[in-house]
Design an enzyme around this catalytic site. Structure first.
Site, short mmCIF file in Angstrom:
data_model
loop_
_atom_site.label_atom_id
_atom_site.label_comp_id
_atom_site.label_asym_id
_atom_site.label_seq_id
_atom_site.Cartn_x
_atom_site.Cartn_y
_atom_site.Cartn_z
N MET A 31 0.99 -1.31 -0.02
CA MET A 31 -0.11 0.18 0.10
C MET A 31 0.93 1.30 -0.10
SD MET A 31 -3.12 -0.93 2.36
CE MET A 31 -2.38 -0.86 4.14
N TYR A 44 3.15 3.39 -3.31
CA TYR A 44 4.26 3.13 -4.23
C TYR A 44 5.08 4.46 -4.17
CZ TYR A 44 6.44 0.67 -7.99
OH TYR A 44 7.14 -0.09 -8.70
N LYS A 51 6.40 5.56 10.73
CA LYS A 51 6.78 6.04 12.17
C LYS A 51 5.52 6.75 12.72
CE LYS A 51 9.11 10.13 10.70
NZ LYS A 51 9.12 9.92 9.20
N VAL A 74 11.88 2.73 12.70
CA VAL A 74 12.99 3.51 13.32
C VAL A 74 14.27 2.95 12.88
CG1 VAL A 74 14.07 3.85 15.70
CG2 VAL A 74 11.48 3.41 15.35
N GLY A 122 15.80 3.22 9.82
CA GLY A 122 15.70 2.65 8.48
C GLY A 122 16.07 1.29 8.33
N ILE A 152 18.66 -0.01 9.96
CA ILE A 152 19.28 -0.87 10.86
C ILE A 152 18.26 -1.86 11.88
CG2 ILE A 152 20.61 -0.35 13.06
CD1 ILE A 152 20.93 2.44 12.25
N LYS A 175 10.32 8.73 16.68
CA LYS A 175 11.06 7.46 16.91
C LYS A 175 11.57 7.05 18.18
CE LYS A 175 12.67 7.91 12.09
NZ LYS A 175 13.78 8.28 11.17
#
Lengths: 396, 396
Positions: free
Chosen positions: A6, A8, A99, A126, A128, A130, A199
Site C-alpha cells: 500500500m 508506491y 513512524k 525506526v 531505516g 538498522i 522514533k
C-alpha cells in the site's frame, strides 16, 4: 505467499525492487516464494512491471483471501490507520515503515493484530535499515535497558556533519541538503526534531512495555546551532549531534530530543553523514550500539522485507511485542537532569555567583567564553541561566 | 521452565547471576519463570546458593524429563560435544557460548537438534553480548551479505588500543593485559588470532549457509605490530585493528584474519579497548555495524540468557538456521585480493621497478619509509615483496 504493497512511493517501490533483486535468497529464507499481487496507489503506473497490479480501493486487498501479508508504506496517520486496521481485522499480517502511524497507534494496532491472531511489525519505522526493533524484542531479553539514545535522523546528522567538516552555517548546509534530496522542501519535521521525537517514543514504548506519547517529549531541533558552537565542540574534543534519548529513572523514563555535545570517545560520535546509530545500555549487557543507513529507499525496504520474511515464517503464531496501550507518565521536563555547555559574555563573577564552580573554555570565539556545568535539573538550569546573558547552551 | 547449566566457570556463573538479577523481567519476556535445577561441574561449591544443585554426571540432566533447556558454558570441543549431543538427543534445547564447539561442530549439532525437534543456539559464541547471530538469522533476511568484518577479540583490541594511545610496545601491553586479567597466562589463542578465526568461521558459515572450516582460514596475529607501525598509522589517519574478515567473491568467500590499517572514517576504527564490533555490508541494506562488549562475564551471560528466553518461547518449534554440513571451499589464500602498506629501506628505484607506481609515506621513522599498493593477490604481493627488503607489511 502473496502480498500487497500500500503506497508506491520511495519505500513502497523499494520493497518491490528488493523482493525482485534478492528473490531467491528471500524465498529460501521465508520458506516459500513471495509475490506482490497488488499495489495500492492513487496513481496509475502505465508501462511499468506493476501496471497490472495497481488497485485504488483497499477493500480489494482486504477481501482477497489469497493475500497473507500487507506492506504499508504510505506514511502519515490517516488513511494508513484505517487501511492497516482493516487488513489486520481481515486476518492479514501487516509490516509498516510508517513512524507516524506506529508512534500514534502502535499499541492499538499490536492489540488488534493479537486479537486476530496475526502480526503487526514495524522494523523500518525506526533507524531505516538498522535492525533495532527486533533486537530489542528478541535479543536483549535478558537485560533491563537503562538507556537508549539514538541519532535517528539522517538529514540533521548530515547537516551537522557538514557544519563540522566545512565550518558552514546552518542555512548553507540546509540548502545543500535540499539540493542533494536529503532534506524536504519543508524541512520542519527534520530540523525541529519532530521526526526523531516519534522514533524515540516508539523505542521507549518498547523498552518500557507501555505507551509513550511523543507529544509528552520535549523536543529541540538544530536550528540554533552555529559555526561558533562547532568551534567550541572541536576545541573540547566533542561532536554536536541531535540525540533522541531515553533514560530509566526509577519506574519511569526521562526522554528528550535535543542537540548534545558528546565526547569523541562516545560510540555515537563517529556516526556521521546520513547514517543513524542507536546506543543502548543494559544492566547486564553494558554498552552496545547499532549503526547503519537510517533512511534511503533500499535500506528501509530491506527492513520491511525482513518483516515480511519473519511473518511468512510465523503465519499462525503471534510474535509477542510488549507494548501495552496504558500511557506511561514520563519524568517532567523540568525535573529532567542534564549537564550543560553555556556560551556567555557575562562577567565570570556573575557566572560564579549563580552557578558556583564551573569549568571554563576560553579563547575560542572573540568577545565571549564558555563554561560547563555539572548535572542539574532543567528547571534549575533555566532559573540560573536567566540571571546571566546566555549566547547559546547545549547539553553535554 | 527448569534448566541446567553445564560448567560453572566465568560464563556459567554469570548465567546463574543474570537469571537472578533480572528474574522478573526475564520471566515476563519468556512467558514463565526460569529456574536453574542443576549445575554440572567437576567441583563442589559448598556454602554457595548452587551447593545443592551441583551434579557431576551429565546423564542426570539428560535423563531428567523436567529439564527443558541446557546451557553449555564449559568451553572446548570435548567433552562439551558429547554432552550437548546427548542433551539434544534427549529432546532438550541447548544454548552455548562455546565458539570452539560451534566452529567445529555447529552444522552437525544444528542437524541433530532439528532431527529431534529442538533448538541449538549460540548467540554468545561470537561477539559476547553483542546480538549478531540472531540479527543475521532473523533480521538481515532480505539481503545478500557481501562482507562481514569484525573486531572479534577484545584482548588484542585492548592491546592495540593501548599501543596506539601510549606508544608502548607489544611485550609491555601484553603484560599489562595479563595483569588486568584481559589476557590469559598463555595468550596464544588471542594474540595469534586463533580466537577470532573460529568466530569468523561461524559467521561466514551462517552467511554462506554451509560449513566453513576455520582450519582453511589464513590467520595472522598481532605479534609483529610495533610502535613504529602505530606511528605510521597515525600519520596516515588510520588505526591498526585485528580484523576477521569475509567477503563474497562469486559463489564463494575470501576469509582472512590479520591486522589491517583501517581509515579513521571506517565504522570499526572507533571500536577501542576491550569492545568488539561487527561491520557488514548487504546488497540492499548497505553498511551496518554492531558494537558492544565482546567478552566479560555478564555481557556474555546476557546473550546466553537471551537464547534461553527465545527457546522458552519456542518449545515446540524449530527455529530455522541455515548452516548445512557440506563444506564450502573458500577462495585460496594465494588468490585473495588485498592492498598493502609496506615499510622498507630499499631504494625507491627498486620498489618502483617491482611494484610500479606506489604512494609514499615518508619522514615517520628514521632510516626507512613506507608505501601503499593498490589491490593485488596475496601471491602476487608475496612474490614482489621478496624482491625488496620489507621491514613490515600490513593490509589496508
Amino acid at each position: 505467499m502473496k502480498i500487497a504493497v500500500m503506497g508506491y512511493g520511495t519505500i513502497g517501490s523499494g520493497v518491490v525492487e528488493v523482493l525482485e533483486i534478492n528473490k531467491e535468497k528471500i524465498a529460501k529464507r521465508a520458506g516459500e516464494p513471495i509475490e506482490v499481487k497488488y499495489v495500492l496507489d492513487l496513481r496509475e503506473f502505465p508501462g511499468t512491471p506493476i501496471e497490472n497490479k495497481i488497485v485504488h480501493d483497499y477493500k480489494v486487498i482486504a477481501e482477497d483471501p489469497e493475500i497473507g501479508i500487507v506492506v504499508e508504506t504510505m506514511g502519515g496517520v490517516e488513511p494508513a490507520f484505517t487501511f492497516v486496521k482493516a487488513m489486520l481485522e481481515a486476518g492479514k499480517q501487516v509490516a509498516t515503515s510508517n513512524k507516524n502511524l506506529v508512534a500514534a497507534k502502535g499499541a492499538e494496532l499490536i492489540k488488534v493484530a493479537r486479537d486476530h491472531g496475526v502480526n503487526f511489525q514495524f522494523e523500518a519505522s525506526v533507524g531505516g535499515g538498522i535492525p533495532i526493533i527486533r533486537p530489542l524484542n528478541k535479543c536483549l531479553t535478558a537485560d533491563e535497558i537503562e538507556e537508549i539514545t539514538g541519532i535517528l535522523n539522517g538529514t540533521t546528522n548530515y547537516m551537522l556533519t557538514k557544519m563540522t567538516e566545512e565550518g558552514a552555517d546552518f542555512d548553507e548546509v540546509l540548502k545543500d541538503a535540499q539540493d542533494k534530496g536529503y532534506a524536504e522542501k519543508d524541512p520542519t519535521a527534520d530540523i525541529e526534531g519532530y521526526d526523531p521525537c516519534r522514533k524515540i517514543a516508539i523505542l521507549t514504548s518498547l523498552v518500557a512495555g507501555q505507551q509513550v506519547d511523543f507529544e509528552d517529549i520535549h523536543c529541540e531541533g538544530i536550528t540554533k546551532i552555529t559555526p561558533e558552537d562547532i568551534k567550541y565542540a572541536k576545541a573540547m574534543h566533542r561532536a554536536i549531534k541531535l540525540l533522541a534519548s531515553s533514560r530509566k529513572v526509577g519506574d519511569s523514563y526521562t526522554c528528550l530530543v535535543a542537540p548534545y555535545m558528546i565526547d569523541d570517545t562516545h560510540p555515537l560520535s563517529g556516526v556521521n553523514g546520513v547514517f543513524n546509530g542507536v546506543f543502548l545500555r543494559g544492566n547486564v549487557l553494558g554498552d552496545a550500539m547499532f549503526y547503519g543507513s537510517g533512511a534511503g529507499k533500499l535500506p528501509t525496504a530491506s527492513a520491511v522485507v525482513a518483516d515480511v520474511v519473519d511473518m511468512t515464517k510465523h503465519q499462525n503464531t503471534n510474535i509477542y511485542i510488549d507494548w501495552k496501550p496504558e500511557k506511561l507518565t514520563l519524568v517532567s521536563y523540568d525535573d529532567s537532569v542534564n549537564s550543560f555547555f553555556v556560551r556567555t559574555d557575562s562577567p565570570k563573577s556573575e557566572v560564579e555567583a549563580v552557578f558556583g564552580h564551573v569549568d571554563y573554555i576560553e579563547d575560542v570565539v572573540d568577545g565571549e567564553y564558555a563554561f560547563t556545568t555539572g548535572d542539574m535539573t532543567e528547571k534549575d538550569f533555566a532559573d540560573k541561566a536567566s540571571k546571566i546573558n546566555v549566547i547559546n547552551r547545549i547539553r553535554l
